[in-house]
Structure formats: C-alpha cells, structure tokens
Motif scaffolding. Structure first.
Motif, mmCIF file in Angstrom:
data_model
loop_
_atom_site.group_PDB
_atom_site.id
_atom_site.type_symbol
_atom_site.label_atom_id
_atom_site.label_comp_id
_atom_site.label_asym_id
_atom_site.label_seq_id
_atom_site.Cartn_x
_atom_site.Cartn_y
_atom_site.Cartn_z
ATOM 1 N N ILE A 15 98.978 4.173 73.686
ATOM 2 C CA ILE A 15 98.154 3.145 73.042
ATOM 3 C C ILE A 15 99.058 2.085 72.443
ATOM 4 C CG2 ILE A 15 96.361 2.648 71.341
ATOM 5 C CD1 ILE A 15 95.563 5.566 71.399
ATOM 6 N N GLY A 23 93.145 0.413 67.200
ATOM 7 C CA GLY A 23 94.071 1.223 67.973
ATOM 8 C C GLY A 23 94.254 2.606 67.385
ATOM 9 N N ILE A 92 95.813 2.606 76.835
ATOM 10 C CA ILE A 92 94.893 1.690 76.158
ATOM 11 C C ILE A 92 95.686 0.478 75.708
ATOM 12 C CG2 ILE A 92 93.258 1.369 74.283
ATOM 13 C CD1 ILE A 92 92.759 4.359 74.277
ATOM 14 N N ASN A 94 95.792 -2.309 73.597
ATOM 15 C CA ASN A 94 95.090 -2.714 72.383
ATOM 16 C C ASN A 94 95.867 -3.748 71.567
ATOM 17 O OD1 ASN A 94 93.071 -2.160 70.057
ATOM 18 N ND2 ASN A 94 95.061 -1.729 69.126
ATOM 19 N N CYS A 150 91.272 -3.238 75.312
ATOM 20 C CA CYS A 150 90.489 -3.550 74.119
ATOM 21 C C CYS A 150 90.453 -5.068 73.988
ATOM 22 C CB CYS A 150 91.098 -2.913 72.872
ATOM 23 S SG CYS A 150 90.062 -3.157 71.394
ATOM 24 N N GLY A 235 86.830 5.756 72.824
ATOM 25 C CA GLY A 235 88.168 6.038 73.334
ATOM 26 C C GLY A 235 88.215 7.379 74.046
#
Length: 272
Positions: A15, A23, A92, A94, A150, A235
C-alpha cells in the motif's frame, strides 16, 4: 479445508501512502483479515508507527521509505518487498497530493507536473511492478492478483483550481480499466475506489458551523464525513477472493453524495 473467501492469511498487499488516513484504513482492514502488509510512505518514522500498530493484529508488516514519483525507487523497493515477503498478491496505489491553485488560469506547469508525478505517475509505477510480478507468478502456475487505485470523486466531477488533481484521479480510473482488459487472462484484476469527503491530513471536519462541514451535513444522505475506518471493508473486498470476478470497475464510497447529486436535504425531507 477450503479458504474462507474473506480470509487473507498468507497474502501480501503493498500500500503506497499506507501510513495514515485512508491508506492506513485499507491496511487495518487487511491486517484484521489476516493479510501481511508492505507499507510505503515518504516518512519512515510514520511508516514504522503504522507498522507497529498493524503488527498487533498478528501479521507481518514491512515498512519501506518510498517516494512513488521516483521510478527507480519504486522498482527497487517492490523487488525488495517480494524478496522479504516471498510474494505480493495485491497492490493499492493510494499515495497522493492535493493542491488548490485557486483558478485554472493560475496553474503553472510546475504545479501540474509536481502533482501528477505522485498521483498519476507514481500510481502507474506501482501498478506496473505489481502486474509484472503477478504475471510472472501466473506464468509459473500461480495466477491471481488484485490492483486497486484510490482515486476521488474528483475522477468524475470538476473542481475549481484543481484540474491537475481531477486529471490525475480520472487517469487512475482509465488506467484500471486498461489493466483489467489486458491482464485478466493472468487472473489479475484492477479496480478503482472513489472516496467522498473523508477526514485526512488535507480534509478536516471543522464542524457543522464550517462551510464544508455544513455542506456535507446538508447534502450527504449519510450526514457526516467519512473516516479511514469506513474503507477497511472495501480494501478487504478487493484484495480477497470475494471480488475474484470483479474487475475494471469504479466504486464510490461517499455516503451517498453522488446518488443525491449534491442536492440540498432539507429538514422536511429528512423527516419524510
């Protein structure tokens, strides 16, 4: 015994911007579901603080100091994460900046490129490295992987003085769709989540007496700001087998803001 579809035990998720805000919300949800984590951020002290919190859920956490605008650093850090953790199952993207230039005609080339270097290019670097790793696993007989961007409601709306932010978030949604189409044959999924007004370092709920606070309470069907905790579930969903057939999509987590189209909710309407 078959794996529970929400179970993330044995899976590893990277992440970016994972040491605070949304996050960290993603990270907490994944840790609660048993997933191991790699936290990226530009401040190692905050990375370590987040890692310490997440390890309390009994999972492995690697904290890496990474500026995602630095392509070489992203490549090196991702490779180091794979070596340390054994694999990566999810990523992810973010990390992001938010800067208001007041008006589009005031926007400089420097401001434009500075924001896109993190929000758009940094997201691309992470997604590409994740896809490369996931494709290699698939070709070795271990398919699967999930990439999540994101973004923001700014991906689908306009903002005064924030056209660079709009462009970067819209690019995320387009990038996710392109990855989904190209990488689906390897079991790799890509999606975008668009948060509404959510408390963070850059967005603060100043109360009902503040202009933004009043606007959110008057116009959002769920009359409050979102919190990082509101993103734990989404998530886990996108990093788990629950979403194994869900790809190329944009999901809004906004308390109903867009469903209401920003209309004013009067007290009479609320009583109805």
């Amino acid at each position: 015994m078959a794996r529970h579809p929400w179970d993330l035990a044995g899976r590893v998720v990277v992440i970016s911007g994972g040491n605070a805000g949304i996050g960290l919300g993603f990270a907490r949800g994944i840790a609660k579901a048993g997933g191991d984590l790699v936290i990226w951020g530009r401040r190692q002290d905050r990375n370590e603080a987040a890692a310490e919190e997440l390890r309390k859920f009994g999972v492995r956490v690697l904290a890496q100091e990474v500026d995602v605008s630095d392509e070489a650093k992203v490549i090196k850090s991702f490779a180091a994460a794979v070596e340390a953790m054994g694999r990566v199952d999810g990523a992810i993207a973010n990390a992001g900046l938010m800067m208001n230039q007041g008006c589009f005609t005031n926007m400089t080339g420097e401001a434009w490129h500075s924001l896109l270097s993190v929000n758009q290019h940094g997201a691309f670097y992470l997604a590409r490295e994740a896809a490369r790793h996931m494709r290699a696993r698939a070709e070795a007989g271990d398919p699967g992987g999930s990439i999540l961007f994101c973004a923001s409601l700014s991906a689908v709306t306009g903002s005064i003085g924030m056209q660079h932010y709009n462009a970067s978030k819209g690019a995320m949604a387009s990038l996710a769709r392109g990855i989904a189409v190209d990488m689906g044959k390897f079991g790799i999924r890509a999606n975008t989540v668009c948060p509404g007004y959510t408390e963070s370092e850059t967005v603060k709920d100043q109360g009902a007496d503040s202009p933004l606070g009043a606007q959110v309470r008057e116009r959002c069907p769920i009359p409050r700001f979102g919190t990082p905790e509101d993103f734990e579930g989404i998530g886990v969903y996108f990093m788990s087998d629950v979403s194994r057939y869900h790809t190329g999509d944009l999901v809004k987590v906004d308390g109903g803001w867009m469903a209401n189209a920003g209309k004013l909710n009067t007290s009479a309407e609320r009583r109805a």
